[in-house]
Design a protein around this motif. Structure first.
Motif, short mmCIF file in Angstrom:
data_model
loop_
_atom_site.label_atom_id
_atom_site.label_comp_id
_atom_site.label_asym_id
_atom_site.label_seq_id
_atom_site.Cartn_x
_atom_site.Cartn_y
_atom_site.Cartn_z
N ASP A 222 3.11 53.14 104.69
CA ASP A 222 2.37 54.32 105.22
C ASP A 222 3.31 55.10 106.34
O ASP A 222 3.31 55.91 106.30
CB ASP A 222 0.99 53.88 105.84
N TRP A 226 4.97 58.73 106.32
CA TRP A 226 4.73 59.73 107.42
C TRP A 226 6.10 60.12 108.22
O TRP A 226 6.40 61.45 108.53
CB TRP A 226 3.66 59.45 108.46
N GLN A 247 -3.14 68.30 95.27
CA GLN A 247 -3.06 66.92 95.14
C GLN A 247 -2.36 66.29 94.02
O GLN A 247 -2.26 67.26 93.05
CB GLN A 247 -4.59 66.25 95.01
N ASP A 268 -10.06 65.78 94.44
CA ASP A 268 -10.75 64.44 94.84
C ASP A 268 -10.56 63.18 93.79
O ASP A 268 -11.27 62.27 93.79
CB ASP A 268 -12.42 64.71 94.84
N LEU A 274 -2.09 61.85 98.23
CA LEU A 274 -1.82 62.69 99.62
C LEU A 274 -3.39 62.50 100.28
O LEU A 274 -4.44 62.70 99.78
CB LEU A 274 -1.54 64.13 99.15
N ASP A 275 -3.12 62.52 101.70
CA ASP A 275 -4.16 62.90 102.73
C ASP A 275 -4.26 64.39 102.93
O ASP A 275 -3.21 64.64 103.57
CB ASP A 275 -4.00 62.01 103.73
N LYS A 278 -4.39 65.96 106.31
CA LYS A 278 -3.39 65.47 107.24
C LYS A 278 -1.88 66.20 106.94
O LYS A 278 -1.26 66.59 107.60
CB LYS A 278 -3.32 63.88 107.27
N CYS A 279 -1.72 66.18 105.59
CA CYS A 279 -0.46 66.59 104.89
C CYS A 279 -0.36 68.06 105.61
O CYS A 279 0.76 68.85 105.75
CB CYS A 279 -0.16 66.16 103.66
N ALA A 319 -11.63 70.55 100.30
CA ALA A 319 -10.30 70.19 100.72
C ALA A 319 -9.68 71.25 101.53
O ALA A 319 -8.97 71.00 102.63
CB ALA A 319 -9.23 69.84 99.41
N ASP A 322 -11.22 71.35 105.06
CA ASP A 322 -10.77 70.30 105.71
C ASP A 322 -9.32 70.47 106.22
O ASP A 322 -9.19 70.22 107.23
CB ASP A 322 -10.68 68.81 104.78
#
Length: 327
Positions: A222, A226, A247, A268, A274-275, A278-279, A319, A322
């Motif tokens: 992880d 990042w 995604q 989903d 990928l998050d 956050k990405c 998504a 978010d």
């Protein structure tokens, strides 16, 4: 709207999906009282004739507005078989590439005057494959830059900007380093920039089609992910004028000219790498200062059954909400 066309073939089990049906799917989606604000358009048949009359474009604008939607970015028909040709191809190819941008800018102006369009860019890519590009990387980078500058001048004259998609199947944007080389050679910051798609840029990290530019290896941690993501986004973010939520499940997929490209999977999908929120925040830092007023999603290569499911549209909308909240 282009997921209804890209990778679709008439008289197969995945035929093109009409613009009106795509609009209906868009308008029907809702998450916690929020709906899609609008759509991006592909300026080619069967959705939009690039040579359509002003009245025909206004009629399309009325249709979109009737569904309480706006228009954002427009995808120019730069590929062989549409209007254009590779940006590093023959003189005729490159002339047609610029012509495709010019036709798209004309339509953008009609939509702007109508009032249905108030934000967005003209989206392109190099429209040429990696194998042809690799025959002369330096020479072809110079050709792309020259073609992009000519297209950029046309866009400026119409009050528009261009964003080139970072996708591994297009020569000159097949890696994050190649994209940087091309954008820097074009040297029109704020006018000709980058369009970041989460599914495609994930493959930049892994070095598909350009192992020398890989920032990660399979089995990465992880922390490694990042750190690599920051390296890539720090380099390309200043050039980024358009953004696609998407995604990727770590596999490569495509059809036709989009062969061996990033596999868009449902937002989903449990196999997604990928998050998304956050990405997205990495790419969208400072977005307003770069003139980004809306974000989009890309579901190219979705099976028709997936694309026509309301659950798919709601998952993507969630998504995107978010991503908006995280940025």
């Amino acid at each position: 709207m282009w997921p209804g066309l890209v990778g679709k073939e008439p008289d197969t089990d995945h035929p093109p999906i009409s613009l009106e049906h795509m609009l209906d799917l868009t308008a029907a989606a809702e998450v916690d009282g929020r709906k899609y604000d609008g759509v991006d358009l592909f300026i080619f048949h069967p959705h939009t004739d690039p040579d359509a009359s002003e009245d025909e474009i206004k009629s399309m604008a009325d249709l979109i507005a009737s569904k309480d939607l706006k228009v954002g970015s427009l995808v120019a028909p730069v590929w062989p078989g549409t209007v254009g040709g590779p940006a590093f191809g023959s003189d005729e190819d490159r002339k047609n590439f610029v012509l495709a941008v010019e036709k798209t800018c004309r339509i953008a102006g009609i939509l702007n005057d109508h009032g249905v369009r108030q934000s967005g860019i003209i989206r392109v890519d190099t429209a040429g494959g990696t194998e042809d590009f690799a025959k002369d990387p330096a020479g072809n980078t110079a050709k792309v830059a020259e073609t992009f500058r000519e297209a950029g001048k046309v866009a400026e004259q119409h009050g528009e900007r261009i964003a080139a998609e970072g996708e591994i199947c297009w020569g000159g944007f097949h890696s994050w380093k190649a994209a940087m080389d091309t954008l820097e050679a074009t040297n029109m910051p704020g006018v000709v920039g980058f369009q970041a798609d989460l599914a495609h840029t994930y493959l930049y990290l892994m070095g598909y089609n350009a192992p020398e530019a890989a920032l990660l290896k399979e089995g990465y941690s992880d922390d490694e992910f990042w750190a690599a993501y920051k390296t890539m986004t720090d380099a390309l973010r200043p050039w980024t004028l358009d953004f696609h939520v998407a995604q990727n499940d770590g596999t490569v997929h495509g059809t036709g000219s989009h062969d061996k490209t990033g596999r868009h999977c449902p937002a989903d999908d449990p196999n997604g790498k990928l998050d998304i929120a956050k990405c997205s925040s990495y790419w969208l830092e400072g977005a307003a200062e770069r003139g980004i007023k809306h974000i989009c999603w890309d579901g190219c290569m979705f099976d028709n059954a997936v694309l026509e499911s309301p659950a798919t549209w709601n998952a993507i909308l969630k998504a995107m909400i978010d991503a908006d909240n995280a940025s």
